[in-house]
Design an enzyme around this catalytic site. Structure first.
Site, mmCIF file in Angstrom:
data_model
loop_
_atom_site.group_PDB
_atom_site.id
_atom_site.type_symbol
_atom_site.label_atom_id
_atom_site.label_comp_id
_atom_site.label_asym_id
_atom_site.label_seq_id
_atom_site.Cartn_x
_atom_site.Cartn_y
_atom_site.Cartn_z
ATOM 1 N N CYS A 167 0.828 -1.200 0.000
ATOM 2 C CA CYS A 167 0.000 0.000 0.000
ATOM 3 C C CYS A 167 0.867 1.256 0.000
ATOM 4 O O CYS A 167 1.558 1.522 -0.972
ATOM 5 C CB CYS A 167 -0.976 -0.039 1.177
ATOM 6 N N HIS A 210 -3.331 -5.816 1.151
ATOM 7 C CA HIS A 210 -2.613 -5.983 2.422
ATOM 8 C C HIS A 210 -2.512 -7.457 2.849
ATOM 9 O O HIS A 210 -3.390 -7.947 3.567
ATOM 10 C CB HIS A 210 -3.363 -5.229 3.527
ATOM 11 N N GLU A 226 -0.680 -8.655 5.101
ATOM 12 C CA GLU A 226 -0.518 -8.720 6.557
ATOM 13 C C GLU A 226 -1.855 -8.651 7.290
ATOM 14 O O GLU A 226 -1.932 -8.953 8.475
ATOM 15 C CB GLU A 226 0.439 -7.611 7.035
#
Lengths: 85, 227
Positions: B86, B194, B196
């Site tokens: 991002c 994302h 994560e």
């Protein structure tokens, strides 16, 4: 010498400007049907203390390094000497 | 394996990144503040999402000149895995470590949702774990994720297999639906989604975990004792 520099940063021609398109549509809604294109850019005003023979090179360098992204943006600038009264 | 999580003023996915590595992956992680100058002792570098420097001027434009970025460039040149997610992707683009640039999303809205991605290259050090998947689900959360590059660059990306992830549906106007690309060498990956935030079923998807596991697998292979 003290200079006032205006830097204009715009999206390159051919790079779609989503903000410009939205504003164009809004202008059409307001009845301004003649508006064919809106491109949105930035104006930055800088005051720079520099010698006459280096001001141009300095501003160019600042634009290339940080103020504009050469992948999607073009820039132009105007320099004007600030005369103290 | 030890991961550096770079923290810029305005980063806000640094904790998620740390949690993914430490708790879900079970590897070492440490935060590195943006004004540090060395990444000695780290095996991989993670640039998290967020709004570094408030996204002033352009997303990533100011963070790109943080002192730590010289060390990130060095790690990239040494072939270490570097992952920018991002805002981290935007920083890598601004730094010239990846080609192209980001524009405002085509419809101007901030998009925050689970997104289906197609995996275009499964042989990178970030994707070998996805051998069995065609598509994965990973969330996006961005306002400036509309990837742009010119046609010549797009051709290079395709010719070198640098496009790793594409959006299954056009969500933000990106050229060729690009969601993630690597550098020519394949060790620097930038992606808007994302991974994560998708490391446990509790989060709605665990599809991101394999990306981190792929990095560890690659690193182990590189550091295997051969006698």
């Amino acid at each position: 010498m003290m200079y006032e520099v205006k830097v204009y940063v715009t999206l390159k021609e051919g790079v779609l400007d989503p903000q410009g398109s939205a504003v164009k549509n809004s202008l059409h809604h307001l009845g301004y049907e003649g508006v064919e294109e809106v491109r949105i850019g930035k104006v930055m005003t800088l005051r720079i203390e520099a010698e006459e023979d280096t001001i141009d090179a300095q501003v160019k360098e600042m634009c290339d390094k940080l103020l504009a992204n050469p992948v999607i943006e073009d820039y132009t600038y105007e320099t004007e000497e600030v005369v103290s009264s | 394996m030890k991961f550096a999580v770079i923290v810029f003023p305005g980063s806000n996915c640094d904790l998620d990144m740390y949690h993914a590595v430490k708790d879900e992956l079970g590897e070492e992680a440490a935060y590195v503040w943006h004004d540090e100058t060395s990444l000695e002792g780290f095996d991989a570098v993670l640039l998290p999402g967020g709004f570094s420097y408030g996204d002033y001027l352009r997303s990533g434009a100011i963070a790109r000149f943080s002192p730590i970025m010289k060390a990130v460039e060095k790690a990239a040149a040494e072939g270490k895995p570097v992952l920018g997610v991002c805002n981290g992707f935007q920083v890598l683009l601004e730094a010239g470590l990846l080609p192209g640039a980001m524009r405002r999303n085509a419809k101007l809205t901030f998009i925050c949702k689970q997104t289906e991605l197609e995996i275009k290259n499964k042989s990178t050090m970030f994707t070998t774990g996805y051998a069995d998947e065609e598509t994965i689900t990973i969330p996006v959360a961005h306002g400036d994720g509309n990837y742009y590059c010119d046609e010549a660059t797009l051709k290079t990306l395709k010719d070198n297999n640098q496009i790793v992830f594409t959006y299954k549906d056009d969500i933000n106007g990106s050229v060729a639906n690009i969601a993630g690309i690597t550098n020519e060498n394949g060790n620097v990956l930038g992606m808007m989604p994302h991974p994560e935030r998708a490391v446990d079923d509790l989060l709605g998807s665990a599809d991101g975990l394999k990306l981190f596991q792929s990095i560890v697998k690659y690193w182990r292979e590189q550091h295997a004792i051969t006698s």
